[in-house]
Design an enzyme around this catalytic site. Structure first.
Site, PDB file in Angstrom:
ATOM      1  N   ASN A 193       0.276  -0.751   0.411  1.00 53.59           N
ATOM      2  CA  ASN A 193      -0.255   0.099  -0.141  1.00 53.59           C
ATOM      3  C   ASN A 193       0.443   1.374  -0.256  1.00 53.59           C
ATOM      4  O   ASN A 193       0.285   1.947   0.228  1.00 53.59           O
ATOM      5  CB  ASN A 193      -0.783  -0.213   0.866  1.00 53.59           C
ATOM      6  N   ASP A 250     -11.259  -0.160   5.268  1.00 57.75           N
ATOM      7  CA  ASP A 250     -10.243  -0.724   5.081  1.00 57.75           C
ATOM      8  C   ASP A 250     -10.674  -2.661   5.214  1.00 57.75           C
ATOM      9  O   ASP A 250      -9.686  -3.191   4.103  1.00 57.75           O
ATOM     10  CB  ASP A 250      -9.340  -0.463   5.845  1.00 57.75           C
TER      11      ASP A 250
END
Length: 411
Positions: free
Chosen positions: A102, A176
């Site tokens: 990420n 998330d």
């Protein structure tokens, strides 16, 4: 492969990711038998520092948040600013099937870990990238958290609260976890492609896209004038609201086919004369009369406790749910019966309740829930598996290319 063997046994995943969303995807593969190695810097993933904001003890030996995202992984702490540390990473990628990250695009490019560079060296690798806002556009390099990219930019915070009141309190992880499991689905599809064609793939998921997709029904309806935030009395269907009981609990009703439930529910709330009243009994012509129905239901709900309402609604097969508190979920018989929850005994002696990921398999059964790695806990083991000799490992350690948990805990 027999039905009891984990489906991803033999798959190797390298995870260079922090916080929740991307590690959630890595956890999914670890649960199903993949070998997942998580790379951290010497200071560890910042997720390890969030205990105070969640009301938990700051104890590396009891970190429920960490384990929710990182159970079953091995951990190595590497200095990727040194070429020798990068060489270790590339050795890991030599054997990997999946690379999860990420990092922001510019950081990946500077490190030589961008997709265009990686795919030349590893043409069959699945490159999985979790972003805040997507890879293109003017905001592609903004830092993205679920509070910002998901809740705020994604249309949740600005709409899903009672008109005239303050916006809702946000909770970390909701966006998330959606993004992480979407990323898992993309990785699985890409692995299937690689198996069939021998070609790798880049799969990307963004928090922003996940947010607007999850709200898709209403985002699309905004084209027709359906605008939020609104007052509860202005809901098009009054049977789709949450109501307070006499003991100040909340019950959420869910009766989208208004016409089907209207006669029965009018009987329940003591308004049988309205069952066939043309002003109220047809949703297609209900219009502003919905406010009167809302008021009648609201007044009725205040006359009984949550337990009394539950008994009636279960008997009458009315779709509803009590708005549970988090501590009630931890003791919910339904959650335990379905193995949504499990117990884990920590190295400090405490036993805590943790949640499993929400995908279950009948034949493969439940994965063993083992805690996530301490910082650098498996550094030596990972290097050994990569073919480094004891002498080479000692040299790398002397140069501070990696650290082990014992080095950190004894500081």
């Amino acid at each position: 492969m027999n039905s009891q063997e984990n489906v991803f046994s033999g798959i190797k995943v390298v995870e260079l990711a922090t916080y929740v969303a991307a590690p959630c995807a890595g956890r999914y593969f670890a649960d199903l038998g993949a070998s997942v190695v998580k790379i951290e810097g010497f200071g560890g993933d910042p997720l390890r520092t969030t205990a105070p904001s969640e009301g938990r003890p700051s104890d590396p030996y009891e970190d429920t948040t960490w384990d929710l995202e990182n159970a079953g992984k091995k951990g190595i702490a590497l200095n990727l600013k040194d070429q020798a540390g990068k060489d270790v990473l590339f050795k890991m990628l030599d054997e990997a099937d999946v690379f999860i990250t990420n990092w922001r695009s510019d950081a990946l490019l500077r490190a030589g870990l961008d997709y265009e560079t990686i795919k030349v060296r590893y043409p069959k690798l699945i490159y999985a990238h979790l972003t805040g806002y997507g890879e293109l556009g003017p905001d592609k390099d903004l830092p993205g958290f679920d509070f910002t990219a998901f809740f705020a930019r994604g249309g949740w915070l600005g709409t899903l609260y009672e008109k005239g009141s303050d916006p809702m309190n946000l909770v970390a992880g909701l966006g998330d976890h959606q993004a992480g499991l979407y990323l898992s689905a993309g990785i699985m599809s890409s692995l299937y492609k690689a198996e069939k064609t021998g070609q790798g793939e880049k799969v990307t998921v963004s928090l922003y896209h996940c947010a607007i997709y999850a709200l898709g029904l209403l985002v699309q309806s905004a084209q027709y004038g359906n605008r939020y935030p609104i007052n509860k009395r202005d809901m098009l269907n009054p049977f789709m609201n949450a109501f307070k009981t006499s003991d100040e609990r909340l019950i959420q009703l869910a009766m989208p086919p208004y016409n089907v439930f209207f006669p029965k529910f009018m009987e329940i709330i003591g308004q049988p004369e309205l069952k066939n009243d043309p002003k109220y009994c047809h949703f297609e012509t209900l219009g502003d009369n919905s406010k009167h129905i809302y008021d009648l239901v609201n007044d009725y709900m205040k006359t009984k406790t949550v337990v009394e309402h539950k008994e009636i609604f279960v008997k009458e097969d009315i779709p509803f749910a009590i708005a549970q508190l988090w501590e009630e979920i931890l003791d919910d018989e339904q959650a335990w019966a379905n193995d949504f929850l499990c117990s884990l005994k920590y190295d400090n002696g405490n036993t805590r309740t943790l949640l499993r990921q929400p995908i279950k398999f009948k034949e493969m059964g439940l994965p063993e829930y083992t805690r996530g790695p301490y910082i650098g806990e498996h550094s030596h083991e990972v290097l050994k598996d990569l073919g480094y000799t004891n002498e080479e490992i000692s040299e790398l350690k002397d140069k501070r290319i990696f650290v082990e948990w014992d080095d950190i805990k004894n500081k």
